[in-house]
Design a protein around this motif. Sequence first.
Motif, PDB file in Angstrom:
ATOM      1  N   ARG A  45       0.834  -1.200   0.000  1.00 21.32           N
ATOM      2  CA  ARG A  45       0.000   0.000   0.000  1.00 21.32           C
ATOM      3  C   ARG A  45       0.872   1.255   0.000  1.00 21.32           C
ATOM      4  NH1 ARG A  45      -3.001  -0.635   4.713  1.00 21.32           N
ATOM      5  NH2 ARG A  45      -4.125  -2.267   3.630  1.00 21.32           N
ATOM      6  N   GLU A  46       1.932   1.262   0.840  1.00 16.54           N
ATOM      7  CA  GLU A  46       2.825   2.418   0.891  1.00 16.54           C
ATOM      8  C   GLU A  46       3.585   2.592  -0.419  1.00 16.54           C
ATOM      9  OE1 GLU A  46       5.273   1.770   4.283  1.00 16.54           O
ATOM     10  OE2 GLU A  46       3.632   2.097   5.705  1.00 16.54           O
ATOM     11  N   GLN A  47       4.027   1.496  -1.008  1.00 16.15           N
ATOM     12  CA  GLN A  47       4.741   1.576  -2.283  1.00 16.15           C
ATOM     13  C   GLN A  47       3.828   2.114  -3.382  1.00 16.15           C
ATOM     14  OE1 GLN A  47       6.319  -2.155  -3.593  1.00 16.15           O
ATOM     15  NE2 GLN A  47       7.401  -1.258  -5.338  1.00 16.15           N
ATOM     16  N   LEU A  48       2.581   1.705  -3.379  1.00 17.23           N
ATOM     17  CA  LEU A  48       1.617   2.205  -4.363  1.00 17.23           C
ATOM     18  C   LEU A  48       1.398   3.693  -4.179  1.00 17.23           C
ATOM     19  CD1 LEU A  48      -0.329   1.346  -6.633  1.00 17.23           C
ATOM     20  CD2 LEU A  48      -2.073   1.059  -4.882  1.00 17.23           C
ATOM     21  N   ARG A  49       1.293   4.166  -2.937  1.00 20.65           N
ATOM     22  CA  ARG A  49       1.118   5.605  -2.683  1.00 20.65           C
ATOM     23  C   ARG A  49       2.334   6.397  -3.160  1.00 20.65           C
ATOM     24  NH1 ARG A  49      -1.789   4.636   2.343  1.00 20.65           N
ATOM     25  NH2 ARG A  49      -3.934   5.217   1.929  1.00 20.65           N
ATOM     26  N   GLU A  50       3.540   5.833  -2.958  1.00 16.11           N
ATOM     27  CA  GLU A  50       4.748   6.534  -3.398  1.00 16.11           C
ATOM     28  C   GLU A  50       4.810   6.639  -4.918  1.00 16.11           C
ATOM     29  OE1 GLU A  50       8.081   4.453  -1.806  1.00 16.11           O
ATOM     30  OE2 GLU A  50       7.607   4.955   0.269  1.00 16.11           O
ATOM     31  N   GLU A  51       4.417   5.562  -5.606  1.00 16.61           N
ATOM     32  CA  GLU A  51       4.526   5.555  -7.062  1.00 16.61           C
ATOM     33  C   GLU A  51       3.406   6.335  -7.739  1.00 16.61           C
ATOM     34  OE1 GLU A  51       4.853   1.533  -8.333  1.00 16.61           O
ATOM     35  OE2 GLU A  51       6.785   1.232  -7.331  1.00 16.61           O
ATOM     36  N   VAL A  52       2.185   6.226  -7.240  1.00 16.18           N
ATOM     37  CA  VAL A  52       1.053   6.888  -7.881  1.00 16.18           C
ATOM     38  C   VAL A  52       0.905   8.315  -7.382  1.00 16.18           C
ATOM     39  CG1 VAL A  52      -1.446   6.800  -8.212  1.00 16.18           C
ATOM     40  CG2 VAL A  52      -0.115   4.710  -8.289  1.00 16.18           C
ATOM     41  N   GLY A  53       1.175   8.539  -6.127  1.00 17.95           N
ATOM     42  CA  GLY A  53       1.044   9.868  -5.572  1.00 17.95           C
ATOM     43  C   GLY A  53      -0.225  10.002  -4.754  1.00 17.95           C
ATOM     44  N   PRO A  54      -0.549  11.226  -4.386  1.00 19.36           N
ATOM     45  CA  PRO A  54      -1.719  11.435  -3.523  1.00 19.36           C
ATOM     46  C   PRO A  54      -3.056  11.209  -4.237  1.00 19.36           C
ATOM     47  CG  PRO A  54      -0.731  13.534  -4.109  1.00 19.36           C
ATOM     48  CD  PRO A  54       0.176  12.461  -4.629  1.00 19.36           C
ATOM     49  N   GLU A  55      -3.036  11.072  -5.579  1.00 13.78           N
ATOM     50  CA  GLU A  55      -4.294  10.842  -6.302  1.00 13.78           C
ATOM     51  C   GLU A  55      -4.930   9.517  -5.932  1.00 13.78           C
ATOM     52  OE1 GLU A  55      -1.418  10.915  -8.842  1.00 13.78           O
ATOM     53  OE2 GLU A  55      -1.270  12.955  -8.100  1.00 13.78           O
ATOM     54  N   ILE A  56      -4.146   8.581  -5.430  1.00 13.25           N
ATOM     55  CA  ILE A  56      -4.672   7.255  -5.106  1.00 13.25           C
ATOM     56  C   ILE A  56      -5.697   7.336  -3.983  1.00 13.25           C
ATOM     57  CG2 ILE A  56      -2.927   6.598  -3.413  1.00 13.25           C
ATOM     58  CD1 ILE A  56      -4.254   4.296  -6.091  1.00 13.25           C
TER      59      ILE A  56
END
Length: 146
Positions: free
Chosen positions: A47-58
């Motif tokens: 989940r944290e890795q996805l937030r880092e890669e996608v950004g706050p739009e997730i």
Amino acid sequence: MFGINGYELIILAVLAVAILGPERLPEYASQLARLVRELRRMATGAREQLREEVGPEIDEVDWRKLDPRQYDPRRIIKEALLDDVEEAVRPAAGRSNGAVRPAAARPGTVPAAPARPAVAPAAPSPVQRIERLGAGEPAPFDAEAT
């Protein structure tokens, strides 16, 4: 949790005690606890890795709207068919029944002199004449069609 109610959980616990025995049960329980902790850690890391890669739009994505279980094909088809019917039935803007009124019937216009009826040039008819086969006559065969 996995579609198991309270009674089924109690029965599974009793079966685990009976099958594993009281000697090995604590060892397997600790292994299960480690497995659950590891799975939670992996899910949090993903989940944290996805937030880092996608950004706050997730965080702004409505995941319930994208849930495939909410789609009912019958409802989707029904809505699509009703949309077409509503567009076909809706009258055109400014017309009561969709028909064009002649100039003489429009309020505030002066009727024009009667026009000669226009003779349309003879156009080939889009309807072809069907010729029937006689009794015992073989049907035509198209070699390219088969």
